[in-house]
Each structure stands twice: as C-alpha cells, then as structure tokens.
Design a protein around this motif. Structure first.
Motif, PDB file in Angstrom:
ATOM      1  N   GLN A  53      -9.964   1.298  -3.278  1.00 45.68           N
ATOM      2  CA  GLN A  53      -8.953   1.033  -2.266  1.00 45.68           C
ATOM      3  C   GLN A  53      -8.606   2.338  -1.555  1.00 45.68           C
ATOM      4  OE1 GLN A  53      -5.522  -0.481  -4.348  1.00 45.68           O
ATOM      5  NE2 GLN A  53      -4.870   1.530  -5.061  1.00 45.68           N
ATOM      6  N   ASP A  59      -5.606   4.612   0.187  1.00 44.38           N
ATOM      7  CA  ASP A  59      -4.161   4.887   0.115  1.00 44.38           C
ATOM      8  C   ASP A  59      -3.744   5.521   1.437  1.00 44.38           C
ATOM      9  OD1 ASP A  59      -1.661   5.872  -0.280  1.00 44.38           O
ATOM     10  OD2 ASP A  59      -2.058   6.774  -2.221  1.00 44.38           O
ATOM     11  N   GLU A 104       0.787  -7.974   4.139  1.00 47.20           N
ATOM     12  CA  GLU A 104      -0.229  -8.121   3.103  1.00 47.20           C
ATOM     13  C   GLU A 104      -1.227  -9.216   3.493  1.00 47.20           C
ATOM     14  OE1 GLU A 104       1.379  -8.725  -0.753  1.00 47.20           O
ATOM     15  OE2 GLU A 104       2.586  -6.887  -0.747  1.00 47.20           O
ATOM     16  N   THR A 111      -3.476  -5.040   0.526  1.00 45.63           N
ATOM     17  CA  THR A 111      -3.077  -5.675  -0.730  1.00 45.63           C
ATOM     18  C   THR A 111      -1.645  -5.353  -1.142  1.00 45.63           C
ATOM     19  OG1 THR A 111      -4.030  -3.806  -1.958  1.00 45.63           O
ATOM     20  CG2 THR A 111      -5.427  -5.746  -1.606  1.00 45.63           C
ATOM     21  N   LYS A 112      -1.093  -4.238  -0.671  1.00 41.83           N
ATOM     22  CA  LYS A 112       0.256  -3.869  -1.099  1.00 41.83           C
ATOM     23  C   LYS A 112       0.891  -2.951  -0.069  1.00 41.83           C
ATOM     24  CE  LYS A 112       2.822  -1.618  -4.860  1.00 41.83           C
ATOM     25  NZ  LYS A 112       2.711  -0.860  -6.141  1.00 41.83           N
ATOM     26  N   ASN A 137       4.378  -0.606   0.057  1.00 39.02           N
ATOM     27  CA  ASN A 137       5.556  -0.132  -0.674  1.00 39.02           C
ATOM     28  C   ASN A 137       6.829  -0.481   0.087  1.00 39.02           C
ATOM     29  OD1 ASN A 137       3.943   0.862  -2.672  1.00 39.02           O
ATOM     30  ND2 ASN A 137       4.335   3.025  -2.239  1.00 39.02           N
ATOM     31  N   GLN A 138       7.838  -0.947  -0.639  1.00 42.58           N
ATOM     32  CA  GLN A 138       9.082  -1.371  -0.012  1.00 42.58           C
ATOM     33  C   GLN A 138       9.949  -0.197   0.426  1.00 42.58           C
ATOM     34  OE1 GLN A 138       9.799  -4.614   0.697  1.00 42.58           O
ATOM     35  NE2 GLN A 138       7.694  -4.932  -0.023  1.00 42.58           N
TER      36      GLN A 138
END
Length: 574
Positions: free
Chosen positions: A318, A320, A333, A354-355, A357-358
């Motif tokens: 993945q 980043d 997402e 896929t994700k 961060n909040q």
C-alpha cells in the motif's frame, strides 16, 4: 484568429465615460488587473487581438488528486525491542541480521545486550533461595500447629479425662467402703466393743473419702468445661498465626520467583527470531531532530518498545500519502487510484483507497503549520520489484462524469456573479453566459450555455472590450473585490466553480505553481516556463539561482501591483 478594434469598441468607451458613480471603483480594479496581466503577458499590439481558440469537447471528465507517498506493506510485522529499560536509557544492539535478507519463521533477527540482566539474575536467585527457606520453615510451623490441635483433642484431652475418671472411680469405691466400715463400727459401738474415739475416726474416713470424690469430680468438670476450651483456643490461634505467616512467606517467595522468571524472560527476549517469513527492513526513525533520530545498527541503544525491524508482506502493498486538509473532504474509502512508482518508470498499478485517518498528523517544524491527513491506498496488483520505502506517485479518482461538455479553465471569464465564455462566430466574438459544474486543474464542466465543438477563446480577457457584456452595478463590483483570496483548485461533486474573475497576487502565484510546477516542490525552474515569460521571471529571481519560489514571485508581483486584485488566469492567452 485576429479581430480588429471595432467602432463598437470606440462607442463603448464613450458610453463608459457616462458611468460617473461607478467608474472610480471600476477604474481602480481595471487598472490593477491590467497591471497584473501586463506583468504576466507583457505588452501586446493595440491594433488587433489574436484569439487562441479551443473547441468545446464532449468526453469523460475526471477529477483527480495526485500526491506522492511512500510504499509500504499492508501486512507489516513489526519487531520491537521488548527488553525493559528500567532506569536506563535503553538496551544496546549486539548483533543484527543483514537488511534485505529473506528469513523463514524461527530465523535469527537481532540480539540485544543481556549482560546486565544476567548479573541481576544472579542476585535475584539468592533472594529466591532465602525466601524459599523462610517459606518452608513457616509451612512446617503451620503444619505442626494443626497436628498439635488434633493431638490435644484426640489424645491429650482424652488421656487426662480418663485419668480423672479413674480417680473418681477409686474415690467412689473408697467412699463406699468407708461408709460400710463406719456403719459396722456404729453397731460395734452400740454393743460396747468399739470406743467412741474409734467411731469418730471411722466417721472422719467417710468424710475424707467423700471430699476426695468431690475433688476428682470437680477436676473432671474443670477439664471438660475450661481447660479443653482454653487449649483449643490457644492451638487454633497458633494455627491461624502460623498459617498467615506461612502464606505471607509463600507470597514473598512467589514474588521473588516471579522477578526471577521475568529476568529469565527478558534474557530470552534479548535474542529475537522471526515470527513469520519475510524480508528484513530496518526501522530507521528520521523524524526526530539531533539525538532523537534512531538508526538501526550494531551498538545503537533501543528504548523499550522501539521498533527495530519490519517484516513486510510483499504480496500486499500500500501507499502512505499525506493529503492537504483542503482536499481531504473529496476523498472517500473505496475510490479507485493509479499508483506509479517513481523508481520503476514502467510500473503502473491500480489501487483503491482503504483508509483515511480521522485526525490530522501532528504538524512538524518542516510543515510550517500545514495540516495533513494520512490516506492509505492499497495496490490491487504486485510485482517482484516492489520494495517498501519506494516513492509512489498516486492519483486518486475522486469524480468521473461521462460524456461531459468541457472547456479549458482559461476560457472562463467571471463577470459579476456570472461566468462567460467568448465564442468565435462568423459575426465576430460573442460573450456567452455559461453555467459551470466540476473543475479540475485543466478543464471545467459546462452545464448550460455551450454546445459541442463550439469554438471558445482561452484568452477571454482580451475580448472584454469588444463583446457585449451586461453592465455591472457598484454592488457587483464590490462583490468581485470582496471575493475569497483562496480559490479552490478542484471542486467537490455537485458544487459549482467559485473561481473569481479578479484575484490577489497570492492567488496568481498559486495558479502559476499549479500550472507549471510539475514536481510540486513549490518552485519554478527557468526551463519550465514558456520562452515569452522567462524574461519577466528573470527579473523576479532575487537570489540568482534560476529557481523562482513563492516568496520571490509574490514579492515581485506585489511590488509591481501592490496588494490588490489581478487577473486570476495569468496562464490564459498567447
């Protein structure tokens, strides 16, 4: 296509002189805007206007966000230093497996210094032995107290009771005999055979036998009612106290043994083996400053839980990414993405978000206070050449509109509250009001006002004075002046464009960087610019390094125009 200055243009200029109340505000904005556009495009021929024409195209519109990130494994086994630091700064590395080496489960990875732990284990073993001896002694005292209670109840008490009962039996027999002898003495005394003194002696013998019997009976009663209860209480108290001490000593022994076991476990953790197969990657930490940086090497000191080695799964990779807070709301997402590896020119792989961060990442001294959010894009495919740490350029597809009418963003002209495009017709240039949709860095979706293949100019500002545009009120002009100084670079789904027709110098610089800064380093190189713009940029190069950063361009533009509005599309035109 060239268009001459028409007589309508001259009539338009004469009519403009009659707008006395609004001409001051309009003239100020136009003067500053013209100065900014001249700074960017230079002087031009006043006798004719050259139209740069682009057709309205109908094709798929794609709104994307492109950022660079770092490739990593989505399934990454992290090897940490599990040796407790206690009162020290950390534990030193003695040996390391070679970085990049493929290992199987159980293979050696890293060994930490265990000499201090081995010395501590020796001292702890002495404490354990001492505590064990005390525990055994306490346990024996407790067991002895339990046996003593049983011995008294089932042995000593019964024995003493039987002895007293024997005494009572003898006393009863002696009393009976004394009574019979006394009665016989009374009969003899009546016949004169026994004197009165002998009779008194026999009577005293009866009383004495009775007293001995009563004494034995009292002795039995005291034994049963008092002595037995007292002895049982004393023995039970001894049992309780010895039991408590035995448990306390046992707990102390267990604590000392637990410390010894922990030390042995820490010594075992000094030699780390691979929990699964993978490729070794050292967990260097360059985020700190000065001594805070951590380089994995033999002799380096690791703090407790410091990551030392990563074992990435090469089959699940993945990227980043760090996305600016101004664009994070557009990303969801599951959105598709394209990942291009900078080190492998031919490696372009599909992926998906896929994700997200909040919360934003903590701002560092390098970021200048800019907030960024981490986004993870997992690759759908893989190749044997993929390695963690590679730089990846990721393009996330945020919106796709099929068969959308599109024009270049330079073709838009903001006039008051509306947007216009200049369409070239057989009768000459014509201003056409349009309704716009989503916008990316190159094209804008046209919802209403234009048809497919219609020719529009990408230098609409050159035709403002030769086309019919509705007059602006003072309120319209004030709205232009008060527009937000930060135009969005991209638009979210369902929103219209808010790109102002007039912008500040900071906005011009931002658009220049967006159009020509290919590597996104915040600087423009001289060779990246069109030849007709290089002379003007050379004047802005204050330090002579042939690189023009945001501060140099902003300083040069502000010095020329002041902190006022300038044309927001400096890239438009020839």
């Amino acid at each position: 296509m060239d268009f001459p200055r028409s007589s309508r243009y001259r009539r338009h200029r004469r009519g403009a002189l009659r707008l006395a109340p609004a001409i001051v505000l309009l003239g100020t904005v136009a003067l500053v805007a013209g100065g900014g556009y001249w700074w960017w495009n230079g002087s031009r021929d006043d006798d004719q206007i050259r139209a740069v024409v682009k057709p309205v195209v109908k094709s798929d519109f794609i709104l994307t966000v492109t950022e660079r990130g770092e490739l990593e494994s989505a399934e990454n086994v992290e090897i940490r230093c599990e040796v407790k630091s206690k009162n020290t700064t950390g534990t030193a590395i003695l040996r390391l497996a070679e970085e990049g080496k493929w290992v199987e489960e159980g293979d050696f990875l890293v060994e930490f210094d265990s000499s201090a732990l081995r010395d501590e284990r020796t001292q702890q073993q002495i404490l354990v032995n001492t505590a064990k001896a005390v525990m055994i002694e306490s346990r024996n005292l407790y067991e002895t107290a339990v046996i003593s209670e049983t011995e008294y109840i089932e042995g000593t008490f019964k024995q003493e009771k039987q002895l007293i009962e024997g005494e009572i039996f003898v006393a009863e027999e002696n009393l009976r005999r004394a009574q019979e002898y006394y009665q016989y003495s009374q009969q003899l005394a009546a016949k004169g055979y026994v004197t009165q003194l002998q009779l008194e002696a026999d009577r005293f013998a009866v009383e004495n036998a009775r007293k001995v019997l009563e004494t034995a009976q009292t002795k039995l009663e005291v034994l049963e009612r008092f002595t037995r209860e007292k002895m049982i209480k004393q023995l039970e108290s001894t049992i309780v106290s010895t039991e408590a001490k035995s448990k306390a000593d046992e707990n102390s022994y267990n604590l000392e043994q637990a410390k010894l076991d922990e030390i042995n476990l820490q010594i075992e953790k000094c030699v780390v083996t691979a929990p699964t197969k993978g490729q070794i990657k050292y967990a260097h930490d360059y985020e700190g400053r000065g001594d805070a940086e951590f380089i994995v090497e033999e002799g380096a000191v690791c703090r407790e839980l410091q990551p030392v080695i990563h074992l990435p799964n090469p089959n699940r990779m993945q990227a980043d990414l760090k996305i600016n807070e101004s664009m994070i709301e557009m990303i969801r997402e599951g959105m598709p993405a394209t990942v291009r590896l900078v080190g492998l020119k031919d490696a372009i792989l599909p992926g998906r978000v896929t994700k997200i961060n909040q919360y934003s990442e903590p701002p560092s001294w390098r970021s200048g206070g800019v907030r960024e959010y981490t986004v993870f894009v997992e690759l759908d495919g893989t190749t044997s050449r993929l390695k963690t740490g590679m730089t990846a350029e990721v393009t996330i597809e945020c919106q796709r509109i099929s068969e959308a009418l599109q024009v270049p963003v330079q073709a838009l002209y903001a006039h008051g509250r509306d947007f216009y495009c200049i369409v070239t017709t057989e009768r000459g240039p014509e201003a056409r009001r349009v309704k716009i949709g989503a916008t990316n860095d190159k094209f804008t979706v046209i919802l209403e006002g234009l048809g497919e293949d219609e020719p529009v100019t990408v230098n609409p500002r050159d035709f403002v004075e030769v086309v019919d545009l509705p007059p602006l009120t003072v309120a319209d002009m004030q709205q232009v002046v008060n527009r937000s100084p930060e135009p969005p670079s991209v638009l979210r789904e369902g929103e219209g464009s808010d790109l102002p027709g007039d912008a500040t110098p900071a906005m011009v610089v931002q658009q220049l960087l967006s159009e020509f800064d290919a590597d996104r380093d915040g600087k423009l190189a001289l060779q990246d610019l069109p030849e007709d713009r290089r002379v003007r940029f050379t004047q802005a190069d204050s330090n002579g390094d042939e690189l023009f950063d945001r501060e140099e361009m902003l300083s040069a533009l502000t010095e020329t125009l002041g902190d006022s509005t300038v044309p927001s599309n400096p890239g438009a035109g020839g």
